[in-house]
Write an enzyme that holds these catalytic residues in place. Structure first.
Site, PDB file in Angstrom:
ATOM      1  N   PHE A  97       0.849  -1.194   0.000  1.00  0.00           N
ATOM      2  CA  PHE A  97       0.000   0.000   0.000  1.00  0.00           C
ATOM      3  C   PHE A  97       0.889   1.251   0.000  1.00  0.00           C
ATOM      4  O   PHE A  97       1.993   1.253   0.563  1.00  0.00           O
ATOM      5  CB  PHE A  97      -0.921  -0.029   1.234  1.00  0.00           C
ATOM      6  CG  PHE A  97      -1.848   1.141   1.324  1.00  0.00           C
ATOM      7  CD1 PHE A  97      -2.808   1.360   0.355  1.00  0.00           C
ATOM      8  CD2 PHE A  97      -1.739   2.047   2.370  1.00  0.00           C
ATOM      9  CE1 PHE A  97      -3.653   2.459   0.430  1.00  0.00           C
ATOM     10  CE2 PHE A  97      -2.579   3.143   2.455  1.00  0.00           C
ATOM     11  CZ  PHE A  97      -3.542   3.341   1.480  1.00  0.00           C
ATOM     12  N   ASP A 168       6.452  -3.305   8.705  1.00  0.00           N
ATOM     13  CA  ASP A 168       5.101  -2.803   8.439  1.00  0.00           C
ATOM     14  C   ASP A 168       4.156  -3.997   8.615  1.00  0.00           C
ATOM     15  O   ASP A 168       3.992  -4.833   7.720  1.00  0.00           O
ATOM     16  CB  ASP A 168       5.013  -2.224   7.024  1.00  0.00           C
ATOM     17  CG  ASP A 168       3.651  -1.594   6.760  1.00  0.00           C
ATOM     18  OD1 ASP A 168       2.713  -1.880   7.527  1.00  0.00           O
ATOM     19  OD2 ASP A 168       3.526  -0.836   5.782  1.00  0.00           O
ATOM     20  N   HIS A 171      -0.916  -5.583   8.063  1.00  0.00           N
ATOM     21  CA  HIS A 171      -1.788  -6.702   7.683  1.00  0.00           C
ATOM     22  C   HIS A 171      -1.656  -7.871   8.657  1.00  0.00           C
ATOM     23  O   HIS A 171      -2.296  -8.896   8.434  1.00  0.00           O
ATOM     24  CB  HIS A 171      -1.385  -7.253   6.309  1.00  0.00           C
ATOM     25  CG  HIS A 171      -1.516  -6.287   5.172  1.00  0.00           C
ATOM     26  ND1 HIS A 171      -1.134  -6.577   3.895  1.00  0.00           N
ATOM     27  CD2 HIS A 171      -2.011  -5.026   5.124  1.00  0.00           C
ATOM     28  CE1 HIS A 171      -1.370  -5.560   3.095  1.00  0.00           C
ATOM     29  NE2 HIS A 171      -1.889  -4.585   3.829  1.00  0.00           N
ATOM     30  N   GLN A 194      -7.149   0.675  10.862  1.00  0.00           N
ATOM     31  CA  GLN A 194      -8.092   1.296   9.920  1.00  0.00           C
ATOM     32  C   GLN A 194      -9.220   0.298   9.652  1.00  0.00           C
ATOM     33  O   GLN A 194      -9.094  -0.901   9.899  1.00  0.00           O
ATOM     34  CB  GLN A 194      -7.277   1.698   8.665  1.00  0.00           C
ATOM     35  CG  GLN A 194      -8.035   2.126   7.463  1.00  0.00           C
ATOM     36  CD  GLN A 194      -8.359   0.959   6.559  1.00  0.00           C
ATOM     37  OE1 GLN A 194      -7.761  -0.098   6.649  1.00  0.00           O
ATOM     38  NE2 GLN A 194      -9.339   1.161   5.688  1.00  0.00           N
ATOM     39  N   LYS A 197      -8.946  -3.438   8.630  1.00  0.00           N
ATOM     40  CA  LYS A 197      -7.933  -4.294   9.241  1.00  0.00           C
ATOM     41  C   LYS A 197      -8.534  -5.337  10.181  1.00  0.00           C
ATOM     42  O   LYS A 197      -9.673  -5.216  10.623  1.00  0.00           O
ATOM     43  CB  LYS A 197      -6.892  -3.439   9.974  1.00  0.00           C
ATOM     44  CG  LYS A 197      -6.168  -2.466   9.059  1.00  0.00           C
ATOM     45  CD  LYS A 197      -5.434  -3.182   7.930  1.00  0.00           C
ATOM     46  CE  LYS A 197      -4.566  -2.260   7.091  1.00  0.00           C
ATOM     47  NZ  LYS A 197      -5.275  -1.217   6.351  1.00  0.00           N
ATOM     48  N   ARG A 226       7.384  16.148  23.883  1.00  0.00           N
ATOM     49  CA  ARG A 226       7.568  16.169  25.343  1.00  0.00           C
ATOM     50  C   ARG A 226       8.476  15.024  25.779  1.00  0.00           C
ATOM     51  O   ARG A 226       8.562  13.996  25.100  1.00  0.00           O
ATOM     52  CB  ARG A 226       6.216  16.043  26.057  1.00  0.00           C
ATOM     53  CG  ARG A 226       5.302  17.203  25.748  1.00  0.00           C
ATOM     54  CD  ARG A 226       4.047  17.175  26.609  1.00  0.00           C
ATOM     55  NE  ARG A 226       3.299  18.393  26.394  1.00  0.00           N
ATOM     56  CZ  ARG A 226       2.221  18.505  25.603  1.00  0.00           C
ATOM     57  NH1 ARG A 226       1.730  17.440  24.971  1.00  0.00           N
ATOM     58  NH2 ARG A 226       1.627  19.661  25.430  1.00  0.00           N
ATOM     59  N   TYR A 233       4.914  22.520  28.658  1.00  0.00           N
ATOM     60  CA  TYR A 233       5.252  23.304  27.461  1.00  0.00           C
ATOM     61  C   TYR A 233       6.754  23.286  27.205  1.00  0.00           C
ATOM     62  O   TYR A 233       7.379  24.309  27.007  1.00  0.00           O
ATOM     63  CB  TYR A 233       4.708  24.728  27.583  1.00  0.00           C
ATOM     64  CG  TYR A 233       3.183  24.758  27.472  1.00  0.00           C
ATOM     65  CD1 TYR A 233       2.551  24.331  26.318  1.00  0.00           C
ATOM     66  CD2 TYR A 233       2.396  25.191  28.535  1.00  0.00           C
ATOM     67  CE1 TYR A 233       1.169  24.330  26.215  1.00  0.00           C
ATOM     68  CE2 TYR A 233       1.013  25.203  28.442  1.00  0.00           C
ATOM     69  CZ  TYR A 233       0.403  24.762  27.272  1.00  0.00           C
ATOM     70  OH  TYR A 233      -0.963  24.744  27.172  1.00  0.00           O
ATOM     71  N   ARG A 243      -1.435  11.344  18.975  1.00  0.00           N
ATOM     72  CA  ARG A 243      -1.888  10.361  19.968  1.00  0.00           C
ATOM     73  C   ARG A 243      -3.212   9.716  19.540  1.00  0.00           C
ATOM     74  O   ARG A 243      -4.109  10.389  19.032  1.00  0.00           O
ATOM     75  CB  ARG A 243      -2.072  11.045  21.328  1.00  0.00           C
ATOM     76  CG  ARG A 243      -0.816  11.716  21.860  1.00  0.00           C
ATOM     77  CD  ARG A 243      -1.075  12.391  23.204  1.00  0.00           C
ATOM     78  NE  ARG A 243      -2.073  13.435  23.147  1.00  0.00           N
ATOM     79  CZ  ARG A 243      -1.823  14.750  23.079  1.00  0.00           C
ATOM     80  NH1 ARG A 243      -0.577  15.185  23.052  1.00  0.00           N
ATOM     81  NH2 ARG A 243      -2.809  15.624  23.047  1.00  0.00           N
TER      82      ARG A 243
HETATM   83  C1  PLP Z   1       0.760  -2.335   4.146  1.00  0.00           C
HETATM   84  C2  PLP Z   1       0.136  -1.132   4.789  1.00  0.00           C
HETATM   85  N1  PLP Z   1       0.933  -0.266   5.450  1.00  0.00           N
HETATM   86  C3  PLP Z   1       0.449   0.823   6.048  1.00  0.00           C
HETATM   87  C4  PLP Z   1      -0.899   1.118   6.004  1.00  0.00           C
HETATM   88  C5  PLP Z   1      -1.362   2.411   6.586  1.00  0.00           C
HETATM   89  O1  PLP Z   1      -2.255   2.295   7.623  1.00  0.00           O
HETATM   90  P1  PLP Z   1      -3.324   3.469   7.919  1.00  0.00           P
HETATM   91  O2  PLP Z   1      -4.382   3.384   6.879  1.00  0.00           O
HETATM   92  O3  PLP Z   1      -3.797   3.111   9.304  1.00  0.00           O
HETATM   93  O4  PLP Z   1      -2.596   4.755   7.887  1.00  0.00           O
HETATM   94  C6  PLP Z   1      -1.772   0.245   5.347  1.00  0.00           C
HETATM   95  C7  PLP Z   1      -3.217   0.523   5.295  1.00  0.00           C
HETATM   96  O5  PLP Z   1      -3.969   0.039   4.478  1.00  0.00           O
HETATM   97  C8  PLP Z   1      -1.243  -0.904   4.713  1.00  0.00           C
HETATM   98  O6  PLP Z   1      -2.029  -1.756   4.035  1.00  0.00           O
END
Ligand code: PLP
Length: 412
Positions: A97, A168, A171, A194, A197, A226, A233, A243
């Site tokens: 992605f 990453d 998935h 997201q 997922k 921070r 601050y 966050r």
């Molecule tokens: C392989 C991969 N990396 C990163 C992300 C990014 O995640 P987000 O959509 O939570 O920003 C996704 C989202 O579909 C993804 O499929």
């Protein structure tokens, strides 16, 4: 006698719906209402995100979890915490992605694409080696579809060249490599929550790591620079408010209760379907090496080799869809062929050395084959039911195969 294809006017194999996503219930409602009524809606004064961070990190055998707004920002924060600087090169797969590469650009660094293995869809270590230059600083392996990348080989390359490895794992919730949780194998693992997922709160992300200093750096960057023990601050590094919120944390805690059962179901059904589809000429489900001890099946990816199957991918997908099986061709373009890269439309992040880059010259032959000709995906919710759901998918496939010659009329 052959059953006529639904796409040509016959009966559908599948008329019942598949399980839908997201799955939620009274625990989500209870936690959300508690969070609402507490008036503590932000991570800094609530307890939901903190609880989830602890549970998710522990589930991966990691010391730290840091809840972040999404899985794109979590990747960028990990790169920043890992010391990536302007003009550094970061190796990413061509088949992933957008976010895996744009997180690099937004860290003011340069994504360098490496090809994937045609059978596993994961980064090919040989292609990583070929992409290394004196400016390479990091690798972001993606555990594609929920199957861990070849992490022993990747970590060996990283040690040899002194590179940061950020997994990453967007998935890969619950996936494992040699019985070690995906996301816990490099310096840090980045997750997304997201909507699509395997565990979701609509939008959300999280980093896990066992490195105390790295965790401190991530926490600082996601919290306006921070430092623990510092003044409110007092801001030490370039950063922002990234966050995760308490309502998201509440939903994630509730989702966590079902995760183990859902992971087991998806992995069982995914393997069952792979065994059935492998019997059909020209259908090649994602190859599962012995290293993959648990696949999270965020996606079930397979290849359709037209010459062997006897019909092109587009016609097969159309016919399957008409049989009541939701399916798609997945990423339509290698990431480096997206207009964003061809035009280097990086806005303020155009790194000084990017001027010399020509993404039009990049070639990842396996990725191109998967995107342009062969790749296809089923989504994770299809795997949350019983084996007879898999039987329906396999039957629809067998029916399309039996009728492959009739598909000629569908070919554009
Ligand atoms: C392989 C991969 N990396 C990163 C992300 C990014 O995640 P987000 O959509 O939570 O920003 C996704 C989202 O579909 C993804 O499929």
């Amino acid at each position: 006698m052959k059953r006529p294809l639904a796409v040509l006017g016959g009966e559908k194999v599948r008329t019942r719906p598949f399980p839908t996503w997201p799955v939620f219930g009274t625990e989500e409602e209870r936690r959300l209402l508690n969070a609402l009524r507490s008036g503590k809606w932000g991570k800094l004064n609530g307890s939901e995100v903190a609880e989830f961070e602890g549970c998710f990190a522990a589930m991966h055998g990691c010391k730290h979890g840091i809840g972040i707004v999404n899985g794109t920002v979590s990747l960028r924060i990990a790169l920043m915490a890992g010391g990536i600087r302007a003009d550094d090169e970061v190796i990413v797969p061509s088949y992933t992605f957008l976010a895996t590469a744009t997180a690099v650009i937004e860290a003011n660094a340069i994504p360098v694409f490496a090809d994937v293995n045609l059978e596993t869809f994961n980064l090919d270590p040989k292609s990583i080696e070929a992409a290394i230059t004196p400016r390479t600083r990091a690798i972001i392996p993606v555990h594609m579809a929920g199957q861990a990348a070849d992490m022993d080989a990747i970590m060996a390359i990283a040690r040899k060249h002194d590179l940061l490895v950020i997994e990453d794992a967007a998935h890969a919730h619950g996936a494992s490599y040699k019985n070690r949780p995906a996301g816990s194998l490099g310096k840090a693992g980045s997750f997304s929550f997201q909507s699509s997922k395997n565990i979701t709160c609509g939008e959300g992300g999280l980093l896990i790591t066992s490195d105390d200093d790295f965790a401190d750096a991530c926490r600082s960057i996601h919290n306006c620079g921070r430092m623990a023990g510092g003044l409110w601050y007092e801001h030490h590094v370039i950063s922002g408010n990234y966050r995760l919120g308490e309502f998201q944390g509440a939903v994630l805690n509730a989702q966590l209760d079902r995760l183990e059962e859902q992971i087991a179901m998806r992995d069982h059904n995914g393997q069952y379907l792979a065994a059935r589809l492998s019997q059909i000429p020209g259908i090649y489900p994602q190859k599962r090496p012995a290293d993959c001890t648990r696949h999270s099946y965020h996606l079930f990816i397979f290849r359709i080799v037209a010459a062997t199957f006897g019909a092109p991918r587009s016609a097969v997908l159309q016919a399957l869809g008409a049989e009541g099986i939701p399916v798609c061709g997945g990423y339509a373009l290698p990431l480096y062929r997206q207009p964003l890269f061809l035009n280097k439309a990086f806005g303020p992040y155009l790194a000084p050395s990017s001027a010399k880059l020509d993404y039009a010259a990049v070639k990842s032959p396996n990725c191109e084959k998967v995107c342009y000709e062969q790749g296809a995906w089923f989504e994770q919710n299809l795997f949350l039911g019983a084996e007879n759901d898999m039987d329906d998918i396999a039957c629809a496939f067998e029916k399309v195969y039996e009728n492959r010659h009739a598909l000629k009329s569908l070919v554009q």
